[in-house]
Scaffold this motif. Structure first.
Motif, PDB file in Angstrom:
ATOM      1  N   ARG A  30      40.181-121.212 -85.845  1.00 59.09           N
ATOM      2  CA  ARG A  30      39.365-119.855 -86.257  1.00 59.09           C
ATOM      3  C   ARG A  30      39.912-119.405 -87.652  1.00 59.09           C
ATOM      4  O   ARG A  30      41.209-119.388 -87.719  1.00 59.09           O
ATOM      5  N   GLN A  70      28.615-119.838 -97.403  1.00 58.03           N
ATOM      6  CA  GLN A  70      28.452-121.143 -97.086  1.00 58.03           C
ATOM      7  C   GLN A  70      29.516-122.075 -97.373  1.00 58.03           C
ATOM      8  O   GLN A  70      29.885-122.273 -98.457  1.00 58.03           O
ATOM      9  N   THR A 124      28.172-127.873 -92.028  1.00 56.05           N
ATOM     10  CA  THR A 124      27.747-126.809 -92.783  1.00 56.05           C
ATOM     11  C   THR A 124      27.869-125.328 -92.007  1.00 56.05           C
ATOM     12  O   THR A 124      27.282-125.655 -90.927  1.00 56.05           O
ATOM     13  N   TRP A 125      28.628-124.614 -92.419  1.00 57.41           N
ATOM     14  CA  TRP A 125      28.674-123.163 -91.727  1.00 57.41           C
ATOM     15  C   TRP A 125      28.313-122.328 -92.624  1.00 57.41           C
ATOM     16  O   TRP A 125      28.216-122.130 -93.857  1.00 57.41           O
ATOM     17  N   ASN A 126      27.549-121.281 -92.181  1.00 58.58           N
ATOM     18  CA  ASN A 126      26.960-120.106 -92.679  1.00 58.58           C
ATOM     19  C   ASN A 126      27.487-118.793 -92.135  1.00 58.58           C
ATOM     20  O   ASN A 126      26.858-118.567 -91.181  1.00 58.58           O
ATOM     21  N   VAL A 127      28.408-117.983 -92.734  1.00 57.74           N
ATOM     22  CA  VAL A 127      29.050-117.093 -92.112  1.00 57.74           C
ATOM     23  C   VAL A 127      28.629-115.815 -92.914  1.00 57.74           C
ATOM     24  O   VAL A 127      28.547-115.706 -94.217  1.00 57.74           O
ATOM     25  N   TRP A 148      34.991-117.048 -88.591  1.00 56.59           N
ATOM     26  CA  TRP A 148      34.552-118.287 -89.090  1.00 56.59           C
ATOM     27  C   TRP A 148      35.192-119.450 -87.983  1.00 56.59           C
ATOM     28  O   TRP A 148      36.472-119.616 -87.768  1.00 56.59           O
TER      29      TRP A 148
END
Length: 369
Positions: free
Chosen positions: A119, A137, A217-220, A97
């Motif tokens: 990170r 998410q 917004t992150w989608n990992v 991430w």
């Protein structure tokens, strides 16, 4: 926010008192074998099928033991101790991430404020392919309800209910109580049954400015998980020793032994013999044994009952005559509903030990040991 909800919003949770382990109970089963997920190599106490699913996941198409344990609870078994087996080849799914960039000394401009590290590594809570394609998410707000940076997490694991964590404060540093989690990463590790979050880089010097974005917004997506090879007799024997140290266990079953060890009759018999001899030495448990068979049709296996009797006689020669009194052999396999089989294969044949253990457990509570 430490609580967990299956849907966002206001919710109310009732936590019933946990049942205390008791070595005097005769209705508690112990299982050894492969599960979908969960801690590896240690006995875990679970109550009911839902309690089992919370720790070890649900049914697995490649593990007959998961069907046997469901049969145990379907037949009104209440408590079980489960040891999950996995080889060294099992891998844990993970992903990186990326929050922002840093040269190791300072942050880049316009990075989101509040983070300690640029990170993080997001890893599954246990090894196996179960966590592949898990979507994490993460929603960031520079100013939450308290005016400080906050994070929301939505963790979506295939074939599992989505897990939510909302309003995790990035600036939370003071533990509520001694030993309590202090950061958002520690809160997730403490509460999530699916993932762990750890920093993957050095901590840059200095703090971020307030010029970063207001929302992100992150989608990992997690990947790289692998179940490894099927466990052999050595892992079963090691787990048997650990199960012997659990005084509450009174019924022992290894439904997946034939599936895992294969056609190595000597290896299978070594495991069964070790469990029987352990039960005789401890004098507090019984071993429910499945007859190994290559027959998928229970009716055909029943017609081959002479082969089963021959196998039982062979087992008698490998254990002391007195020790044989702590073992019960059941045959043939059972045909049960298979939710994973679809329309083409709605039924599946499984060893009877899990279902029988459930019946024994229920009768022991109703009528006595």
């Amino acid at each position: 926010m430490r609580a967990e909800a299956t849907v966002p919003g206001l919710y109310f949770t009732v936590s019933p008192p946990k049942t205390e382990p008791s070595p005097l109970r005769s209705d508690v089963a112990g299982f050894i074998g492969r599960t979908s997920r969960g801690p590896v190599g240690v006995p875990i106490r679970v109550e009911g099928w839902r309690g089992y699913q919370r720790v070890f996941g649900g049914l697995a198409a490649d593990s007959v033991m998961t069907y046997a344990i469901r049969g145990y609870f379907d037949n009104e078994g209440e408590v079980a101790h489960v040891i999950r087996l996995a080889t060294d080849g099992a891998k844990t799914a993970w992903a990186e991430w990326k929050v922002g960039e840093s040269d190791g000394r300072s942050w880049e401009a316009n990075a989101p404020t509040g983070f300690d590290y640029p990170r993080y590594s997001i890893t599954a809570s246990s090894p196996g392919s179960w966590a592949n394609n898990t979507r994490v998410q993460i929603t960031y707000r520079s100013k939450g309800a308290l005016g400080t940076p906050e994070l929301d997490f939505a963790i979506s694991v295939p074939n599992e209910p989505t897990q939510y964590f909302t309003a995790l404060g990035l600036d939370e540093r003071k533990p509520i109580e001694e030993g309590a989690a202090q950061t958002f990463a520690e809160l997730v590790v403490e509460s999530s049954r699916f993932i762990k979050i750890t920093p993957s880089t050095r901590k840059p010097k200095g703090r971020l400015s307030d010029t970063g974005p207001h929302a992100l917004t992150w989608n990992v997506i997690l990947d790289g998980g692998h179940d490894g090879e099927k466990p052999g007799s050595s892992l079963y024997l090691e787990a048997a020793g650990k199960l012997g140290e659990v005084p509450e266990v009174a019924i022992v079953a290894v439904p997946g032994l034939v599936e895992d060890v294969g056609k190595d009759e000597a290896a299978r018999r070594e495991v069964v013999t070790a469990l029987i001899e352990q039960a005789e030495a401890l004098r507090d448990r019984m071993v429910v044994v499945d007859v190994p068979t290559d027959r998928d049709d229970p009716e055909q296996a029943l017609r081959d009952v002479n082969e089963a009797l021959k196998w039982v006689e062979g087992l008698r020669h490998h254990v002391d005559n007195k020790a044989s009194r702590v073992a019960a052999v059941y045959h043939p396999r059972l045909t049960v509903a298979d939710p994973l089989g679809g329309v083409r294969q709605p039924l599946r044949n499984v060893p009877p030990s899990g279902h029988v253990a459930g019946v024994i457990s229920r009768l022991d509570r109703q009528r006595g040991a």
